[in-house]
Design a protein around this motif. Sequence first.
Motif, PDB file in Angstrom:
ATOM      1  N   PHE A 193       0.875  -0.901  -0.300  1.00 21.41           N
ATOM      2  CA  PHE A 193      -0.336  -0.074  -0.091  1.00 21.41           C
ATOM      3  C   PHE A 193       0.632   1.507  -0.375  1.00 21.41           C
ATOM      4  CE2 PHE A 193      -2.230  -3.206   2.186  1.00 21.41           C
ATOM      5  CZ  PHE A 193      -3.480  -3.305   1.513  1.00 21.41           C
ATOM      6  N   VAL A 194       0.427   2.406  -0.612  1.00 17.42           N
ATOM      7  CA  VAL A 194       0.894   3.692  -0.471  1.00 17.42           C
ATOM      8  C   VAL A 194      -0.034   4.624   0.091  1.00 17.42           C
ATOM      9  CG1 VAL A 194       0.503   4.082  -3.243  1.00 17.42           C
ATOM     10  CG2 VAL A 194       2.346   5.175  -1.640  1.00 17.42           C
ATOM     11  N   THR A 195       0.022   6.056   1.069  1.00 17.23           N
ATOM     12  CA  THR A 195      -0.381   6.890   1.231  1.00 17.23           C
ATOM     13  C   THR A 195      -0.452   8.240   0.261  1.00 17.23           C
ATOM     14  OG1 THR A 195      -0.049   7.406   3.245  1.00 17.23           O
ATOM     15  CG2 THR A 195      -1.554   4.821   2.459  1.00 17.23           C
ATOM     16  N   ALA A 196      -0.737   9.238   0.956  1.00 21.24           N
ATOM     17  CA  ALA A 196      -0.760  10.175   0.804  1.00 21.24           C
ATOM     18  C   ALA A 196       1.087  10.771   1.689  1.00 21.24           C
ATOM     19  CB  ALA A 196      -1.764  11.241   0.793  1.00 21.24           C
ATOM     20  N   ILE A 197       0.703  10.185   2.528  1.00 22.61           N
ATOM     21  CA  ILE A 197       2.003  10.129   3.669  1.00 22.61           C
ATOM     22  C   ILE A 197       3.459   9.882   3.727  1.00 22.61           C
ATOM     23  CG2 ILE A 197       2.639   9.546   6.058  1.00 22.61           C
ATOM     24  CD1 ILE A 197      -0.159   9.685   6.821  1.00 22.61           C
ATOM     25  N   ASP A 198       3.576   8.831   2.241  1.00 19.81           N
ATOM     26  CA  ASP A 198       4.214   8.193   2.289  1.00 19.81           C
ATOM     27  C   ASP A 198       4.934   9.674   0.943  1.00 19.81           C
ATOM     28  OD1 ASP A 198       4.568   4.366   1.450  1.00 19.81           O
ATOM     29  OD2 ASP A 198       2.209   5.787   2.623  1.00 19.81           O
ATOM     30  N   ARG A 199       3.802   9.469   0.025  1.00 19.62           N
ATOM     31  CA  ARG A 199       4.323  10.834  -1.372  1.00 19.62           C
ATOM     32  C   ARG A 199       5.213  11.835  -0.468  1.00 19.62           C
ATOM     33  NH1 ARG A 199      -0.926   8.120  -3.383  1.00 19.62           N
ATOM     34  NH2 ARG A 199       0.201   6.614  -5.011  1.00 19.62           N
ATOM     35  N   GLY A 200       3.712  12.298   0.374  1.00 14.79           N
ATOM     36  CA  GLY A 200       4.500  13.486   1.203  1.00 14.79           C
ATOM     37  C   GLY A 200       6.261  13.327   1.740  1.00 14.79           C
ATOM     38  N   ALA A 201       6.038  12.572   2.439  1.00 17.82           N
ATOM     39  CA  ALA A 201       7.571  12.365   3.022  1.00 17.82           C
ATOM     40  C   ALA A 201       8.864  11.902   2.241  1.00 17.82           C
ATOM     41  CB  ALA A 201       8.170  10.948   3.497  1.00 17.82           C
ATOM     42  N   GLU A 202       8.489  11.901   0.531  1.00 19.52           N
ATOM     43  CA  GLU A 202       9.224  11.741  -0.409  1.00 19.52           C
ATOM     44  C   GLU A 202       9.701  12.872  -1.342  1.00 19.52           C
ATOM     45  OE1 GLU A 202       8.895   8.476  -3.190  1.00 19.52           O
ATOM     46  OE2 GLU A 202       8.910   9.611  -4.485  1.00 19.52           O
ATOM     47  N   ASP A 203       8.406  13.811  -0.907  1.00 23.29           N
ATOM     48  CA  ASP A 203       8.340  15.192  -1.443  1.00 23.29           C
ATOM     49  C   ASP A 203       9.662  15.665  -1.144  1.00 23.29           C
ATOM     50  OD1 ASP A 203       6.783  14.164  -3.551  1.00 23.29           O
ATOM     51  OD2 ASP A 203       4.840  15.653  -2.663  1.00 23.29           O
TER      52      ASP A 203
END
Length: 261
Positions: A42-52
């Motif tokens: 799974f992936v969430t907006a939290i993963d993407r926010g950390a990556e950004d």
Amino acid sequence: MTPTPEALARLAERAAARAAAFLRAAEPPDPATWEAKGHHDFVTAIDRGAEDRIVETLLRATPEATILAEESAAGGRAGAGLTWIIDPLDGTANFLHRHPAWAVSIGAAVDGELVAGTILHGPTLERATAWHGGGAWIGGQRLAVSTVTDPGRALVGTGFPFKHPEFLPAYLPALGRVLAATSGVRRNGSAALDLLDVARGRFAAFWEMRLAPWDIAAGIVLVREAGGVVTRLDGSDLGVEHAGVIAGNAAMAAWLRETVG
């Protein structure tokens, strides 16, 4: 000009700290919002926010770099020059279920060779960093792999092939052989933390049937700089790639290759 390995490691530390602060302040999202990107993955907006936040920090200092990151996979592979290999949240399932075993992992490769990495354990903010020729460190403590060479006295780490159930027919008998021969087998649910446990001597060895480069890049540098070895399952050299992994001190890694092969 590419920064030195130590300078890359220090930059990775800053980027990891920024991502960890974001993750620690975030509330795990409702399960209904989790996006499946693979089998039980799974992936969430939290993963993407950390990556950004990681990518922004790294590219501000090294704008010429290629990015190889779990959620965007921008750049695709490590090639000439500097490549950052990023897992913004290793142990996503643990994080989503509030299990305190997750990390931010950032590795750096130059011309395809891994030269630096940092792993930041999110729940405690304990940080391990290594760079080529400089050793592996947690604060002022230099890390060293386990000196245990007797399998009967060894604690071994593993990762279940939950994303790749096609590996279960080979994995389960191998797990049985390792369980029968050692003092125990453990699973963190985070390959970054597994490799860190090898580097610091908690695990004498570790194996997993298949991992992505962002799962292992920083951990490879840590284990090697702590005096250990990291290879593919067949013992051949491991670089920035998707592959099965064996890590440990030289004796236990060799034993594990024979046992799980």
